[in-house]
Design a protein around this motif. Structure first.
Motif, mmCIF file in Angstrom:
data_model
loop_
_atom_site.group_PDB
_atom_site.id
_atom_site.type_symbol
_atom_site.label_atom_id
_atom_site.label_comp_id
_atom_site.label_asym_id
_atom_site.label_seq_id
_atom_site.Cartn_x
_atom_site.Cartn_y
_atom_site.Cartn_z
ATOM 1 N N ARG A 123 -1.033 -1.920 -6.221
ATOM 2 C CA ARG A 123 -1.445 -2.288 -7.584
ATOM 3 C C ARG A 123 -0.810 -1.356 -8.611
ATOM 4 O O ARG A 123 -0.361 -1.765 -9.654
ATOM 5 C CB ARG A 123 -2.975 -2.225 -7.704
ATOM 6 C CG ARG A 123 -3.681 -3.314 -6.897
ATOM 7 C CD ARG A 123 -5.147 -3.049 -6.767
ATOM 8 N NE ARG A 123 -5.395 -1.744 -6.147
ATOM 9 C CZ ARG A 123 -6.586 -1.215 -5.928
ATOM 10 N NH1 ARG A 123 -7.660 -1.889 -6.285
ATOM 11 N NH2 ARG A 123 -6.715 -0.038 -5.355
ATOM 12 N N GLY B 260 0.853 -1.196 0.000
ATOM 13 C CA GLY B 260 0.000 0.000 0.000
ATOM 14 C C GLY B 260 0.884 1.238 0.000
ATOM 15 O O GLY B 260 0.580 2.244 0.652
ATOM 16 N N ALA B 261 1.991 1.127 -0.772
ATOM 17 C CA ALA B 261 3.009 2.194 -0.757
ATOM 18 C C ALA B 261 2.899 3.128 -1.954
ATOM 19 O O ALA B 261 3.723 4.016 -2.120
ATOM 20 C CB ALA B 261 4.396 1.564 -0.727
ATOM 21 N N LYS C 38 -12.355 -1.711 9.968
ATOM 22 C CA LYS C 38 -11.241 -1.198 10.769
ATOM 23 C C LYS C 38 -11.273 -1.808 12.168
ATOM 24 O O LYS C 38 -10.242 -2.103 12.751
ATOM 25 C CB LYS C 38 -11.267 0.335 10.810
ATOM 26 C CG LYS C 38 -10.933 0.950 9.450
ATOM 27 C CD LYS C 38 -9.528 0.554 9.025
ATOM 28 C CE LYS C 38 -9.148 0.984 7.628
ATOM 29 N NZ LYS C 38 -7.789 0.611 7.243
ATOM 30 N N ASP D 34 -5.528 10.712 -0.791
ATOM 31 C CA ASP D 34 -6.543 10.401 -1.821
ATOM 32 C C ASP D 34 -7.797 9.764 -1.218
ATOM 33 O O ASP D 34 -8.890 9.899 -1.757
ATOM 34 C CB ASP D 34 -5.976 9.425 -2.866
ATOM 35 C CG ASP D 34 -4.859 10.065 -3.672
ATOM 36 O OD1 ASP D 34 -4.667 11.292 -3.545
ATOM 37 O OD2 ASP D 34 -4.180 9.335 -4.418
ATOM 38 N N LEU D 35 -7.597 9.037 -0.115
ATOM 39 C CA LEU D 35 -8.724 8.342 0.513
ATOM 40 C C LEU D 35 -9.861 9.284 0.888
ATOM 41 O O LEU D 35 -11.033 8.918 0.860
ATOM 42 C CB LEU D 35 -8.226 7.614 1.774
ATOM 43 C CG LEU D 35 -9.150 6.574 2.378
ATOM 44 C CD1 LEU D 35 -8.742 5.177 1.916
ATOM 45 C CD2 LEU D 35 -9.114 6.616 3.896
ATOM 46 N N LEU D 36 -9.489 10.518 1.227
ATOM 47 C CA LEU D 36 -10.510 11.491 1.654
ATOM 48 C C LEU D 36 -10.750 12.571 0.598
ATOM 49 O O LEU D 36 -11.338 13.609 0.893
ATOM 50 C CB LEU D 36 -10.096 12.161 2.969
ATOM 51 C CG LEU D 36 -9.882 11.261 4.182
ATOM 52 C CD1 LEU D 36 -9.638 12.113 5.427
ATOM 53 C CD2 LEU D 36 -11.073 10.349 4.430
ATOM 54 N N VAL E 265 -3.885 -7.043 -2.807
ATOM 55 C CA VAL E 265 -4.142 -7.877 -1.627
ATOM 56 C C VAL E 265 -5.431 -8.699 -1.733
ATOM 57 O O VAL E 265 -5.609 -9.676 -1.008
ATOM 58 C CB VAL E 265 -4.161 -7.045 -0.316
ATOM 59 C CG1 VAL E 265 -2.821 -6.393 -0.058
ATOM 60 C CG2 VAL E 265 -5.281 -6.009 -0.304
ATOM 61 N N LEU F 267 -0.160 7.661 2.926
ATOM 62 C CA LEU F 267 0.685 7.380 4.092
ATOM 63 C C LEU F 267 1.756 6.336 3.794
ATOM 64 O O LEU F 267 2.888 6.443 4.278
ATOM 65 C CB LEU F 267 -0.203 6.931 5.263
ATOM 66 C CG LEU F 267 -1.092 8.033 5.839
ATOM 67 C CD1 LEU F 267 -2.202 7.461 6.726
ATOM 68 C CD2 LEU F 267 -0.253 9.033 6.634
ATOM 69 N N GLY F 268 1.411 5.331 3.005
ATOM 70 C CA GLY F 268 2.396 4.298 2.647
ATOM 71 C C GLY F 268 3.541 4.894 1.853
ATOM 72 O O GLY F 268 4.718 4.606 2.108
HETATM 73 N N1 LIG Z 1 -6.520 9.263 5.096
HETATM 74 C C1 LIG Z 1 -7.102 9.117 6.268
HETATM 75 O O1 LIG Z 1 -7.759 10.025 6.776
HETATM 76 C C2 LIG Z 1 -6.973 7.827 7.013
HETATM 77 C C3 LIG Z 1 -7.369 7.803 8.352
HETATM 78 C C4 LIG Z 1 -7.264 6.630 9.085
HETATM 79 C C5 LIG Z 1 -6.765 5.504 8.483
HETATM 80 N N2 LIG Z 1 -6.371 5.526 7.166
HETATM 81 C C6 LIG Z 1 -5.871 4.292 6.575
HETATM 82 O O2 LIG Z 1 -4.563 4.501 6.097
HETATM 83 C C7 LIG Z 1 -4.272 3.551 5.078
HETATM 84 C C8 LIG Z 1 -3.634 4.274 3.901
HETATM 85 O O3 LIG Z 1 -4.596 5.130 3.311
HETATM 86 P P1 LIG Z 1 -4.228 6.576 2.755
HETATM 87 O O4 LIG Z 1 -4.971 7.547 3.563
HETATM 88 O O5 LIG Z 1 -2.767 6.714 2.609
HETATM 89 O O6 LIG Z 1 -4.988 6.538 1.340
HETATM 90 P P2 LIG Z 1 -4.478 6.282 -0.128
HETATM 91 O O7 LIG Z 1 -3.553 7.352 -0.552
HETATM 92 O O8 LIG Z 1 -5.710 6.055 -0.909
HETATM 93 O O9 LIG Z 1 -3.629 4.937 -0.032
HETATM 94 C C9 LIG Z 1 -4.223 3.678 -0.025
HETATM 95 C C10 LIG Z 1 -3.172 2.652 -0.420
HETATM 96 O O10 LIG Z 1 -3.814 1.366 -0.372
HETATM 97 C C11 LIG Z 1 -3.469 0.675 -1.537
HETATM 98 N N3 LIG Z 1 -4.483 -0.311 -1.906
HETATM 99 C C12 LIG Z 1 -5.828 -0.128 -2.057
HETATM 100 N N4 LIG Z 1 -6.393 -1.273 -2.484
HETATM 101 C C13 LIG Z 1 -5.382 -2.187 -2.596
HETATM 102 C C14 LIG Z 1 -5.312 -3.531 -3.001
HETATM 103 N N5 LIG Z 1 -6.399 -4.211 -3.401
HETATM 104 N N6 LIG Z 1 -4.110 -4.163 -2.989
HETATM 105 C C15 LIG Z 1 -2.997 -3.499 -2.609
HETATM 106 N N7 LIG Z 1 -2.981 -2.232 -2.208
HETATM 107 C C16 LIG Z 1 -4.172 -1.580 -2.218
HETATM 108 C C17 LIG Z 1 -3.349 1.747 -2.615
HETATM 109 O O11 LIG Z 1 -2.519 1.262 -3.666
HETATM 110 P P3 LIG Z 1 -3.035 0.832 -5.124
HETATM 111 O O12 LIG Z 1 -4.325 1.552 -5.394
HETATM 112 O O13 LIG Z 1 -1.912 1.234 -6.007
HETATM 113 O O14 LIG Z 1 -3.186 -0.648 -5.044
HETATM 114 C C18 LIG Z 1 -2.653 2.851 -1.842
HETATM 115 O O15 LIG Z 1 -1.265 2.671 -1.883
HETATM 116 C C19 LIG Z 1 -5.617 2.878 4.743
HETATM 117 O O16 LIG Z 1 -5.665 1.634 5.381
HETATM 118 C C20 LIG Z 1 -6.639 3.813 5.364
HETATM 119 O O17 LIG Z 1 -7.821 3.146 5.714
HETATM 120 C C21 LIG Z 1 -6.454 6.673 6.438
#
Ligand SMILES: NC(=O)c1ccc[n+]([C@@H]2O[C@H](COP(=O)([O-])OP(=O)(O)OC[C@H]3O[C@@H](n4cnc5c(N)ncnc54)[C@H](OP(=O)(O)O)[C@@H]3O)[C@@H](O)[C@H]2O)c1
Length: 238
Positions: free
Chosen positions: A32, A7-8, A147, A181-183, A55, A12-13
């Motif tokens: 991916r 998830g890099a 979660k 991007d998640l938000l 995953v 955050l990754g």
């Molecule tokens: N942003 C927030 O406010 C927040 C708060 C609390 C917790 N989190 C958690 O932090 C983690 C990282 O999220 P982020 O905020 O950094 O968002 P993000 O930028 O959307 O990153 C999500 C990562 O997950 C990967 N991913 C998604 N589906 C996948 C799959 N099927 N196989 C492998 N990798 C996959 C994406 O990579 P690909 O699409 O390239 O596969 C991407 O690298 C998540 O678990 C999220 O729930 C985020």
């Protein structure tokens, strides 16, 4: 030390990957959209390894094994993969995709990693869950529930490890809202900067914290949130 981050490819990754690479560790990166990682690999050709991993697919285990082989072993596994959307109308595809990634994909990664570190009798498993697992959230039912699953699963694995006297460390990272991007689909309050949050995550992993809520404001908020009685919580309109 050899670190693998799944998830890099963004958020955050990606930011934690940059920190670990700058620190000089051997870092294996996956997701991916691997094309997003080629710039990092060209900056750190001798210490950065990449592999395409989805995953939700069974073959992700083979890809993870290949990444570990290329690196000559793994000491820290950090799972940052996750999806989440508000879904007020409870659209089935959003709910099921969230479960497939955050529960099935998460569990697939945890099983492999736990067994890998069990054979070595030591290791460190870190994963980003969320403060969203604190209580069920109506507008994000699958996100909050998945979660919570992640929190409980790591607790269960920790008990399993202790029972077998394995030196495996677990770090469950629970951030509040972070600007990734998640938000991207909506405006959120108390949005945290992604680089700063990644620094806090690396610090928590290095100090082998078991559970960490990022940041202190969210820690206080979660403390208050837990105090809300169930009967009242289910009546709150979000
Ligand atoms: N942003 C927030 O406010 C927040 C708060 C609390 C917790 N989190 C958690 O932090 C983690 C990282 O999220 P982020 O905020 O950094 O968002 P993000 O930028 O959307 O990153 C999500 C990562 O997950 C990967 N991913 C998604 N589906 C996948 C799959 N099927 N196989 C492998 N990798 C996959 C994406 O990579 P690909 O699409 O390239 O596969 C991407 O690298 C998540 O678990 C999220 O729930 C985020």
């Amino acid at each position: 030390m050899n670190i693998i981050i799944v998830g890099a490819t963004s958020g955050l990754g990606y930011e934690t990957a940059k920190i670990y690479l700058e620190k000089g560790y051997n870092v294996g990166l996956a997701g991916r959209r691997v094309e997003r990682l080629s710039e990092l690999q060209s900056l750190y050709p001798n210490t950065c390894y990449i592999e395409k991993i989805d995953v939700t697919k069974e073959e992700s285990i083979e890809a993870l094994e290949s990444l570990i082989d290329q690196m000559g072993g793994m000491d820290l596994f950090f799972l940052s993969s996750g999806v989440g959307k508000q879904n007020r109308s409870l659209e089935a595809d959003i709910e099921m995709n969230t479960v497939a990634t955050n529960v099935e994909g998460f569990t697939r990664m945890m099983i492999f990693t736990f067994n890998y570190f069990s054979k070595r009798e030591k290791g460190h498993i870190a994963a980003i869950s969320s403060i969203a697992g604190t209580k069920g959230i109506g507008i994000s039912a699958s996100y909050s529930a998945t979660k919570r699953f992640q929190n409980t699963y790591m607790e269960a694995l920790e008990q399993l490890a202790r029972g077998r006297k394995l030196d495996i460390t677990f770090t469950d990272i629970r951030p509040g809202f972070v600007d990734t991007d998640l938000l991207a689909d909506r405006n959120y309050p108390m949005l945290m900067n992604v680089e700063k949050t990644a620094k806090q995550i690396v610090k928590s992993i290095e100090s082998k914290k078991r559970v960490v809520i990022v940041d202190y404001r969210y820690k206080m908020l979660v403390g208050l949130w837990r105090l809300i009685p169930k009967k009242l919580w289910v009546r709150i309109k979000l």
